[in-house]
Design a protein around this motif. Structure first.
Motif, PDB file in Angstrom:
ATOM      1  N   ALA A 114       0.849  -1.188   0.000  1.00  0.00           N
ATOM      2  CA  ALA A 114       0.000   0.000   0.000  1.00  0.00           C
ATOM      3  C   ALA A 114       0.888   1.242   0.000  1.00  0.00           C
ATOM      4  CB  ALA A 114      -0.906  -0.001   1.228  1.00  0.00           C
ATOM      5  N   CYS A 115       0.373   2.320  -0.540  1.00  0.00           N
ATOM      6  CA  CYS A 115       1.136   3.566  -0.609  1.00  0.00           C
ATOM      7  C   CYS A 115       0.201   4.738  -0.324  1.00  0.00           C
ATOM      8  CB  CYS A 115       1.768   3.709  -1.990  1.00  0.00           C
ATOM      9  SG  CYS A 115       2.856   5.138  -2.152  1.00  0.00           S
ATOM     10  N   VAL A 116       0.624   5.639   0.566  1.00  0.00           N
ATOM     11  CA  VAL A 116      -0.180   6.803   0.922  1.00  0.00           C
ATOM     12  C   VAL A 116       0.490   8.058   0.383  1.00  0.00           C
ATOM     13  CG1 VAL A 116      -1.198   8.154   2.786  1.00  0.00           C
ATOM     14  CG2 VAL A 116      -0.998   5.670   3.014  1.00  0.00           C
ATOM     15  N   LEU A 117      -0.277   8.893  -0.308  1.00  0.00           N
ATOM     16  CA  LEU A 117       0.244  10.168  -0.775  1.00  0.00           C
ATOM     17  C   LEU A 117      -0.736  11.288  -0.463  1.00  0.00           C
ATOM     18  CD1 LEU A 117      -0.182  10.323  -4.622  1.00  0.00           C
ATOM     19  CD2 LEU A 117      -0.477   8.185  -3.421  1.00  0.00           C
ATOM     20  N   LEU A 118      -0.241  12.500  -0.489  1.00  0.00           N
ATOM     21  CA  LEU A 118      -1.024  13.684  -0.157  1.00  0.00           C
ATOM     22  C   LEU A 118      -1.066  14.605  -1.363  1.00  0.00           C
ATOM     23  CD1 LEU A 118       0.586  14.432   3.354  1.00  0.00           C
ATOM     24  CD2 LEU A 118      -1.419  13.010   2.865  1.00  0.00           C
ATOM     25  N   GLU A 119      -2.120  15.413  -1.459  1.00  0.00           N
ATOM     26  CA  GLU A 119      -2.189  16.372  -2.552  1.00  0.00           C
ATOM     27  C   GLU A 119      -3.029  17.577  -2.173  1.00  0.00           C
ATOM     28  OE1 GLU A 119      -0.746  18.002  -4.663  1.00  0.00           O
ATOM     29  OE2 GLU A 119      -0.456  16.376  -6.126  1.00  0.00           O
ATOM     30  N   ALA A 120      -2.684  18.715  -2.757  1.00  0.00           N
ATOM     31  CA  ALA A 120      -3.402  19.968  -2.540  1.00  0.00           C
ATOM     32  C   ALA A 120      -4.519  20.112  -3.569  1.00  0.00           C
ATOM     33  CB  ALA A 120      -2.425  21.143  -2.646  1.00  0.00           C
ATOM     34  N   PRO A 121      -5.529  20.932  -3.282  1.00  0.00           N
ATOM     35  CA  PRO A 121      -6.686  21.029  -4.182  1.00  0.00           C
ATOM     36  C   PRO A 121      -6.343  21.501  -5.592  1.00  0.00           C
ATOM     37  CG  PRO A 121      -6.765  22.700  -2.443  1.00  0.00           C
ATOM     38  CD  PRO A 121      -5.712  21.728  -2.055  1.00  0.00           C
ATOM     39  N   HIS A 122      -5.366  22.400  -5.736  1.00  0.00           N
ATOM     40  CA  HIS A 122      -5.080  22.936  -7.078  1.00  0.00           C
ATOM     41  C   HIS A 122      -4.326  21.947  -7.963  1.00  0.00           C
ATOM     42  CE1 HIS A 122      -1.473  23.912  -4.715  1.00  0.00           C
ATOM     43  NE2 HIS A 122      -0.812  23.950  -5.855  1.00  0.00           N
ATOM     44  N   ARG A 123      -3.878  20.807  -7.387  1.00  0.00           N
ATOM     45  CA  ARG A 123      -3.174  19.810  -8.194  1.00  0.00           C
ATOM     46  C   ARG A 123      -3.895  18.464  -8.235  1.00  0.00           C
ATOM     47  NH1 ARG A 123       1.744  21.961  -5.721  1.00  0.00           N
ATOM     48  NH2 ARG A 123       1.632  20.284  -4.204  1.00  0.00           N
ATOM     49  N   ILE A 124      -5.042  18.346  -7.576  1.00  0.00           N
ATOM     50  CA  ILE A 124      -5.671  17.034  -7.450  1.00  0.00           C
ATOM     51  C   ILE A 124      -6.167  16.502  -8.799  1.00  0.00           C
ATOM     52  CG2 ILE A 124      -7.943  18.002  -6.879  1.00  0.00           C
ATOM     53  CD1 ILE A 124      -6.327  14.702  -5.588  1.00  0.00           C
ATOM     54  N   GLU A 125      -6.676  17.373  -9.686  1.00  0.00           N
ATOM     55  CA  GLU A 125      -7.173  16.880 -10.974  1.00  0.00           C
ATOM     56  C   GLU A 125      -6.027  16.337 -11.823  1.00  0.00           C
ATOM     57  OE1 GLU A 125     -11.004  19.281 -12.317  1.00  0.00           O
ATOM     58  OE2 GLU A 125      -9.398  20.638 -11.670  1.00  0.00           O
ATOM     59  N   ALA A 126      -4.892  17.030 -11.810  1.00  0.00           N
ATOM     60  CA  ALA A 126      -3.734  16.543 -12.562  1.00  0.00           C
ATOM     61  C   ALA A 126      -3.246  15.215 -11.995  1.00  0.00           C
ATOM     62  CB  ALA A 126      -2.614  17.580 -12.527  1.00  0.00           C
ATOM     63  N   LEU A 127      -3.213  15.108 -10.660  1.00  0.00           N
ATOM     64  CA  LEU A 127      -2.787  13.856 -10.042  1.00  0.00           C
ATOM     65  C   LEU A 127      -3.741  12.721 -10.403  1.00  0.00           C
ATOM     66  CD1 LEU A 127      -0.941  12.277  -8.120  1.00  0.00           C
ATOM     67  CD2 LEU A 127      -2.459  12.958  -6.243  1.00  0.00           C
ATOM     68  N   ALA A 128      -5.028  13.005 -10.411  1.00  0.00           N
ATOM     69  CA  ALA A 128      -6.018  11.977 -10.758  1.00  0.00           C
ATOM     70  C   ALA A 128      -5.772  11.435 -12.160  1.00  0.00           C
ATOM     71  CB  ALA A 128      -7.430  12.545 -10.637  1.00  0.00           C
ATOM     72  N   ARG A 129      -5.488  12.335 -13.108  1.00  0.00           N
ATOM     73  CA  ARG A 129      -5.212  11.891 -14.481  1.00  0.00           C
ATOM     74  C   ARG A 129      -3.936  11.048 -14.537  1.00  0.00           C
ATOM     75  NH1 ARG A 129      -6.849  17.317 -15.498  1.00  0.00           N
ATOM     76  NH2 ARG A 129      -4.666  17.975 -15.630  1.00  0.00           N
ATOM     77  N   GLU A 130      -2.933  11.474 -13.789  1.00  0.00           N
ATOM     78  CA  GLU A 130      -1.660  10.742 -13.786  1.00  0.00           C
ATOM     79  C   GLU A 130      -1.810   9.373 -13.136  1.00  0.00           C
ATOM     80  OE1 GLU A 130       1.159  14.739 -13.398  1.00  0.00           O
ATOM     81  OE2 GLU A 130       0.386  13.723 -11.630  1.00  0.00           O
ATOM     82  N   MET A 131      -2.573   9.313 -12.050  1.00  0.00           N
ATOM     83  CA  MET A 131      -2.789   8.029 -11.394  1.00  0.00           C
ATOM     84  C   MET A 131      -3.607   7.094 -12.263  1.00  0.00           C
ATOM     85  SD  MET A 131      -3.440   9.197  -7.422  1.00  0.00           S
ATOM     86  CE  MET A 131      -3.697   7.512  -6.838  1.00  0.00           C
ATOM     87  N   ALA A 132      -4.587   7.635 -12.977  1.00  0.00           N
ATOM     88  CA  ALA A 132      -5.392   6.810 -13.875  1.00  0.00           C
ATOM     89  C   ALA A 132      -4.515   6.174 -14.946  1.00  0.00           C
ATOM     90  CB  ALA A 132      -6.494   7.656 -14.513  1.00  0.00           C
ATOM     91  N   ALA A 133      -3.584   6.968 -15.481  1.00  0.00           N
ATOM     92  CA  ALA A 133      -2.708   6.463 -16.538  1.00  0.00           C
ATOM     93  C   ALA A 133      -1.692   5.464 -15.998  1.00  0.00           C
ATOM     94  CB  ALA A 133      -1.991   7.624 -17.217  1.00  0.00           C
ATOM     95  N   SER A 134      -1.187   5.694 -14.779  1.00  0.00           N
ATOM     96  CA  SER A 134      -0.121   4.862 -14.232  1.00  0.00           C
ATOM     97  C   SER A 134      -0.628   3.613 -13.522  1.00  0.00           C
ATOM     98  CB  SER A 134       0.727   5.675 -13.235  1.00  0.00           C
ATOM     99  OG  SER A 134       1.317   6.781 -13.850  1.00  0.00           O
ATOM    100  N   LEU A 135      -1.794   3.721 -12.875  1.00  0.00           N
ATOM    101  CA  LEU A 135      -2.249   2.653 -11.989  1.00  0.00           C
ATOM    102  C   LEU A 135      -3.430   1.859 -12.530  1.00  0.00           C
ATOM    103  CD1 LEU A 135      -2.022   4.658  -8.643  1.00  0.00           C
ATOM    104  CD2 LEU A 135      -0.371   3.043  -9.548  1.00  0.00           C
ATOM    105  N   GLY A 136      -4.128   2.396 -13.537  1.00  0.00           N
ATOM    106  CA  GLY A 136      -5.214   1.643 -14.153  1.00  0.00           C
ATOM    107  C   GLY A 136      -6.294   1.234 -13.167  1.00  0.00           C
ATOM    108  N   SER A 137      -6.500  -0.071 -13.013  1.00  0.00           N
ATOM    109  CA  SER A 137      -7.579  -0.586 -12.165  1.00  0.00           C
ATOM    110  C   SER A 137      -7.170  -0.786 -10.712  1.00  0.00           C
ATOM    111  CB  SER A 137      -8.087  -1.913 -12.732  1.00  0.00           C
ATOM    112  OG  SER A 137      -7.041  -2.874 -12.745  1.00  0.00           O
ATOM    113  N   ARG A 138      -6.002  -0.318 -10.312  1.00  0.00           N
ATOM    114  CA  ARG A 138      -5.546  -0.459  -8.927  1.00  0.00           C
ATOM    115  C   ARG A 138      -6.539   0.233  -7.996  1.00  0.00           C
ATOM    116  NH1 ARG A 138       0.187  -0.682  -7.464  1.00  0.00           N
ATOM    117  NH2 ARG A 138       0.301  -1.107  -5.224  1.00  0.00           N
TER     118      ARG A 138
END
Length: 277
Positions: free
Chosen positions: A152-176
Protein backbone atom coordinates in the motif's frame (compact mmCIF):
# COMPACT_ATOMS: atom_id res chain seq x y z
CA UNK A 1 7.00 18.36 18.61
CA UNK A 2 3.27 18.53 19.15
CA UNK A 3 0.61 17.21 16.74
CA UNK A 4 -2.46 19.40 16.29
CA UNK A 5 -5.89 18.62 14.76
CA UNK A 6 -6.05 18.19 11.00
CA UNK A 7 -9.48 19.79 10.89
CA UNK A 8 -11.82 19.15 13.79
CA UNK A 9 -10.40 21.05 16.76
CA UNK A 10 -12.14 18.68 19.16
CA UNK A 11 -9.53 16.07 18.18
CA UNK A 12 -6.87 17.76 20.33
CA UNK A 13 -5.48 15.40 22.97
CA UNK A 14 -5.50 16.02 26.73
CA UNK A 15 -1.72 15.72 26.86
CA UNK A 16 -1.35 18.21 24.00
CA UNK A 17 -3.52 20.73 25.85
CA UNK A 18 -1.53 20.18 29.04
CA UNK A 19 1.77 20.74 27.22
CA UNK A 20 0.51 23.84 25.41
CA UNK A 21 -0.62 25.28 28.74
CA UNK A 22 2.74 24.42 30.33
CA UNK A 23 5.21 25.78 27.75
CA UNK A 24 6.66 29.27 27.77
CA UNK A 25 6.30 29.79 24.02
CA UNK A 26 5.12 28.03 20.86
CA UNK A 27 7.12 27.86 17.65
CA UNK A 28 4.80 27.37 14.70
CA UNK A 29 4.42 27.21 10.94
CA UNK A 30 1.89 30.08 10.77
CA UNK A 31 1.52 32.44 13.73
CA UNK A 32 -1.97 33.61 12.70
CA UNK A 33 -3.29 30.07 12.38
CA UNK A 34 -1.71 28.96 15.66
CA UNK A 35 -2.95 32.05 17.52
CA UNK A 36 -6.49 31.20 16.44
CA UNK A 37 -6.02 27.55 17.42
CA UNK A 38 -4.71 28.40 20.88
CA UNK A 39 -7.45 30.97 21.44
CA UNK A 40 -10.09 28.31 20.74
CA UNK A 41 -8.69 26.39 23.73
CA UNK A 42 -8.47 29.49 25.93
CA UNK A 43 -4.67 29.63 25.65
CA UNK A 44 -2.40 32.57 24.87
CA UNK A 45 1.34 32.08 24.35
CA UNK A 46 4.22 34.00 22.75
CA UNK A 47 4.63 32.69 19.20
CA UNK A 48 7.77 32.13 17.14
CA UNK A 49 7.47 31.82 13.36
CA UNK A 50 9.28 28.68 12.21
CA UNK A 51 8.25 27.73 8.66
CA UNK A 52 9.98 26.15 5.67
CA UNK A 53 11.64 29.42 4.61
CA UNK A 54 13.22 30.32 7.97
CA UNK A 55 13.36 27.00 9.83
CA UNK A 56 17.14 26.90 10.21
CA UNK A 57 17.29 30.46 11.60
CA UNK A 58 14.26 29.92 13.84
CA UNK A 59 15.88 26.77 15.22
CA UNK A 60 18.72 28.85 16.62
CA UNK A 61 16.25 31.09 18.47
CA UNK A 62 14.46 28.02 19.86
CA UNK A 63 17.78 26.51 20.98
CA UNK A 64 18.71 29.77 22.75
CA UNK A 65 15.40 29.71 24.65
CA UNK A 66 15.84 26.05 25.59
CA UNK A 67 19.33 26.76 26.91
CA UNK A 68 17.83 29.48 29.10
CA UNK A 69 15.63 26.80 30.66
CA UNK A 70 12.46 27.74 28.82
CA UNK A 71 10.01 25.19 27.46
CA UNK A 72 9.09 25.49 23.78
CA UNK A 73 6.50 23.53 21.82
CA UNK A 74 6.58 23.29 18.03
CA UNK A 75 3.41 22.84 15.96
CA UNK A 76 2.75 22.82 12.22
CA UNK A 77 -0.56 24.05 10.82
CA UNK A 78 -2.14 20.59 11.09
CA UNK A 79 -1.12 17.09 12.03
CA UNK A 80 2.35 15.97 13.05
CA UNK A 81 5.33 18.29 12.44
CA UNK A 82 8.04 16.90 10.21
CA UNK A 83 5.70 14.72 8.11
CA UNK A 84 5.27 16.65 4.85
CA UNK A 85 5.41 19.75 7.08
CA UNK A 86 8.28 21.79 8.55
CA UNK A 87 9.91 20.49 11.72
CA UNK A 88 12.64 18.06 10.65
CA UNK A 89 15.37 20.72 10.50
CA UNK A 90 14.31 22.06 13.89
CA UNK A 91 14.49 18.59 15.45
CA UNK A 92 17.92 17.96 13.92
CA UNK A 93 19.25 21.29 15.19
CA UNK A 94 17.90 20.73 18.71
CA UNK A 95 19.33 17.21 18.77
CA UNK A 96 22.72 18.37 17.49
CA UNK A 97 22.77 21.00 20.23
CA UNK A 98 22.52 18.19 22.79
CA UNK A 99 19.01 19.15 23.83
CA UNK A 100 15.94 16.97 24.23
CA UNK A 101 13.04 16.82 21.78
CA UNK A 102 9.85 15.08 22.96
CA UNK A 103 7.06 13.89 20.61
CA UNK A 104 3.45 14.59 21.59
CA UNK A 105 1.42 12.46 19.14
CA UNK A 106 -2.01 13.27 17.83
CA UNK A 107 -4.28 13.39 14.76
CA UNK A 108 -2.88 12.24 11.42
CA UNK A 109 -4.48 12.14 7.97
CA UNK A 110 -2.27 9.17 7.16
CA UNK A 111 -3.54 6.89 9.92
CA UNK A 112 -7.09 8.27 9.63
CA UNK A 113 -7.23 7.23 5.98
CA UNK A 114 -5.61 3.85 6.58
CA UNK A 115 -8.19 3.08 9.27
CA UNK A 116 -11.11 3.42 6.84
CA UNK A 117 -9.46 1.80 3.81
CA UNK A 118 -11.12 -1.54 4.54
CA UNK A 119 -8.60 -3.60 2.62
CA UNK A 120 -9.23 -7.20 3.65
CA UNK A 121 -6.11 -9.24 4.22
CA UNK A 122 -3.81 -6.19 4.30
CA UNK A 123 -0.77 -6.97 6.47
CA UNK A 124 -0.32 -3.38 7.66
CA UNK A 125 2.84 -2.62 5.69
CA UNK A 126 2.76 0.53 3.57
CA UNK A 127 4.91 3.23 2.02
CA UNK A 128 4.38 6.91 2.78
CA UNK A 129 5.08 8.98 -0.33
CA UNK A 130 3.70 12.31 0.92
CA UNK A 131 3.48 15.04 -1.72
CA UNK A 132 4.90 13.95 -5.08
CA UNK A 133 7.62 16.01 -6.79
CA UNK A 134 6.41 18.93 -8.89
CA UNK A 135 8.94 18.55 -11.72
CA UNK A 136 7.58 16.38 -14.53
CA UNK A 137 10.32 13.75 -14.83
CA UNK A 138 10.71 13.30 -11.08
CA UNK A 139 6.94 13.08 -10.72
CA UNK A 140 6.67 10.40 -13.39
CA UNK A 141 9.42 8.38 -11.73
CA UNK A 142 7.62 8.65 -8.41
CA UNK A 143 4.33 7.49 -9.96
CA UNK A 144 6.06 4.59 -11.66
CA UNK A 145 7.62 3.58 -8.34
CA UNK A 146 4.14 3.56 -6.78
CA UNK A 147 2.82 1.46 -9.69
CA UNK A 148 5.66 -1.03 -9.20
CA UNK A 149 5.27 -1.11 -5.41
CA UNK A 150 3.29 -4.16 -4.26
CA UNK A 151 2.61 -2.62 -0.84
CA UNK A 152 0.00 0.00 0.00
CA UNK A 153 1.14 3.57 -0.61
CA UNK A 154 -0.18 6.80 0.92
CA UNK A 155 0.24 10.17 -0.77
CA UNK A 156 -1.02 13.68 -0.16
CA UNK A 157 -2.19 16.37 -2.55
CA UNK A 158 -3.40 19.97 -2.54
CA UNK A 159 -6.69 21.03 -4.18
CA UNK A 160 -5.08 22.94 -7.08
CA UNK A 161 -3.17 19.81 -8.19
CA UNK A 162 -5.67 17.03 -7.45
CA UNK A 163 -7.17 16.88 -10.97
CA UNK A 164 -3.73 16.54 -12.56
CA UNK A 165 -2.79 13.86 -10.04
CA UNK A 166 -6.02 11.98 -10.76
CA UNK A 167 -5.21 11.89 -14.48
CA UNK A 168 -1.66 10.74 -13.79
CA UNK A 169 -2.79 8.03 -11.39
CA UNK A 170 -5.39 6.81 -13.87
CA UNK A 171 -2.71 6.46 -16.54
CA UNK A 172 -0.12 4.86 -14.23
CA UNK A 173 -2.25 2.65 -11.99
CA UNK A 174 -5.21 1.64 -14.15
CA UNK A 175 -7.58 -0.59 -12.17
CA UNK A 176 -5.55 -0.46 -8.93
CA UNK A 177 -7.85 0.15 -5.95
CA UNK A 178 -7.64 3.59 -4.32
CA UNK A 179 -9.21 5.07 -1.19
CA UNK A 180 -9.46 8.86 -1.36
CA UNK A 181 -9.98 11.01 1.72
CA UNK A 182 -11.03 14.63 1.22
CA UNK A 183 -11.17 17.14 4.08
CA UNK A 184 -10.65 14.40 6.66
CA UNK A 185 -12.21 15.22 10.08
CA UNK A 186 -13.73 18.46 8.72
CA UNK A 187 -17.36 19.40 8.07
CA UNK A 188 -17.35 18.28 4.43
CA UNK A 189 -15.29 15.14 4.94
CA UNK A 190 -15.62 12.59 2.15
CA UNK A 191 -14.11 9.13 1.73
CA UNK A 192 -14.40 7.30 -1.58
CA UNK A 193 -13.28 3.82 -2.62
CA UNK A 194 -12.73 3.37 -6.36
CA UNK A 195 -10.29 2.34 -9.06
CA UNK A 196 -7.51 4.70 -10.05
CA UNK A 197 -8.79 4.99 -13.62
CA UNK A 198 -12.14 6.23 -12.25
CA UNK A 199 -10.61 9.13 -10.28
CA UNK A 200 -10.88 11.84 -13.01
CA UNK A 201 -14.57 11.11 -13.62
CA UNK A 202 -15.31 11.00 -9.88
CA UNK A 203 -13.78 14.45 -9.40
CA UNK A 204 -15.54 15.86 -12.47
CA UNK A 205 -18.95 14.66 -11.27
CA UNK A 206 -19.09 17.33 -8.54
CA UNK A 207 -17.20 20.65 -8.50
CA UNK A 208 -16.99 20.50 -4.70
CA UNK A 209 -14.88 17.35 -4.93
CA UNK A 210 -11.80 19.32 -6.02
CA UNK A 211 -11.88 21.44 -2.86
CA UNK A 212 -9.97 20.78 0.32
CA UNK A 213 -6.94 18.74 1.27
CA UNK A 214 -6.52 15.19 0.00
CA UNK A 215 -4.96 11.97 1.26
CA UNK A 216 -4.95 8.99 -1.09
CA UNK A 217 -4.24 5.35 -0.35
CA UNK A 218 -3.16 3.17 -3.25
CA UNK A 219 -4.14 -0.31 -2.09
CA UNK A 220 -1.69 -3.23 -2.18
CA UNK A 221 -1.43 -4.78 -5.60
CA UNK A 222 -3.64 -7.81 -5.94
CA UNK A 223 -1.69 -10.92 -6.71
CA UNK A 224 -2.52 -12.42 -10.05
CA UNK A 225 -2.91 -16.15 -10.19
CA UNK A 226 -0.24 -17.31 -12.59
CA UNK A 227 0.19 -20.80 -13.90
CA UNK A 228 3.90 -21.43 -13.61
CA UNK A 229 3.48 -24.02 -16.34
CA UNK A 230 2.99 -21.05 -18.71
CA UNK A 231 6.64 -20.20 -18.12
CA UNK A 232 9.27 -22.43 -19.67
CA UNK A 233 11.43 -24.35 -17.23
CA UNK A 234 14.61 -22.50 -18.20
CA UNK A 235 13.50 -19.00 -16.99
CA UNK A 236 12.28 -20.53 -13.72
CA UNK A 237 15.67 -22.17 -13.17
CA UNK A 238 17.39 -18.84 -13.79
CA UNK A 239 14.97 -17.15 -11.40
CA UNK A 240 15.59 -19.75 -8.68
CA UNK A 241 19.34 -19.26 -8.97
CA UNK A 242 19.08 -15.46 -8.83
CA UNK A 243 16.76 -15.55 -5.82
CA UNK A 244 19.55 -17.26 -3.88
CA UNK A 245 21.71 -14.12 -4.09
CA UNK A 246 19.45 -11.16 -4.89
CA UNK A 247 16.40 -9.42 -3.41
CA UNK A 248 13.13 -10.46 -5.03
CA UNK A 249 12.68 -7.42 -7.28
CA UNK A 250 16.29 -7.46 -8.45
CA UNK A 251 16.13 -11.20 -9.15
CA UNK A 252 12.94 -10.81 -11.20
CA UNK A 253 14.40 -7.94 -13.25
CA UNK A 254 17.61 -9.83 -13.90
CA UNK A 255 15.74 -13.02 -14.85
CA UNK A 256 13.54 -11.07 -17.27
CA UNK A 257 16.58 -9.36 -18.82
CA UNK A 258 18.47 -12.64 -19.17
CA UNK A 259 15.67 -14.88 -20.42
CA UNK A 260 13.21 -12.51 -22.06
CA UNK A 261 10.36 -14.07 -20.04
CA UNK A 262 7.47 -11.76 -18.99
CA UNK A 263 8.41 -9.83 -15.86
CA UNK A 264 4.89 -10.08 -14.37
CA UNK A 265 4.89 -13.86 -14.65
CA UNK A 266 8.37 -14.07 -13.15
CA UNK A 267 7.32 -11.75 -10.33
CA UNK A 268 4.32 -13.93 -9.45
CA UNK A 269 6.49 -17.05 -9.61
CA UNK A 270 9.00 -15.39 -7.27
CA UNK A 271 6.23 -14.44 -4.80
CA UNK A 272 4.96 -18.01 -4.84
CA UNK A 273 8.43 -19.31 -4.08
CA UNK A 274 8.92 -16.81 -1.26
CA UNK A 275 5.63 -17.78 0.38
CA UNK A 276 6.35 -21.48 0.28
CA UNK A 277 7.09 -22.94 3.78
Amino acid sequence: MLATPIGNRADIGLRALHVLDLVDSVACEDTRHTASLLQSYGLHKPLIAAHEHNESEAAQRVIALLREGQRVAYVSDAGTPGLSDPGARLVAAVRDAGLRCVPVPGPSSLTALLSVSGHAGWDGSFRFAGFLPVKSQERQRALQAIADEPKACVLLEAPHRIEALAREMAASLGSRAVTLGRELTKQFEEVAHLQADALPAWLAADANRTRGEFALLVHPRERETTDEGALPEAPLRVLDRLLMDLPLKAAVKAAADITGAPRNALYEAALARRDQP
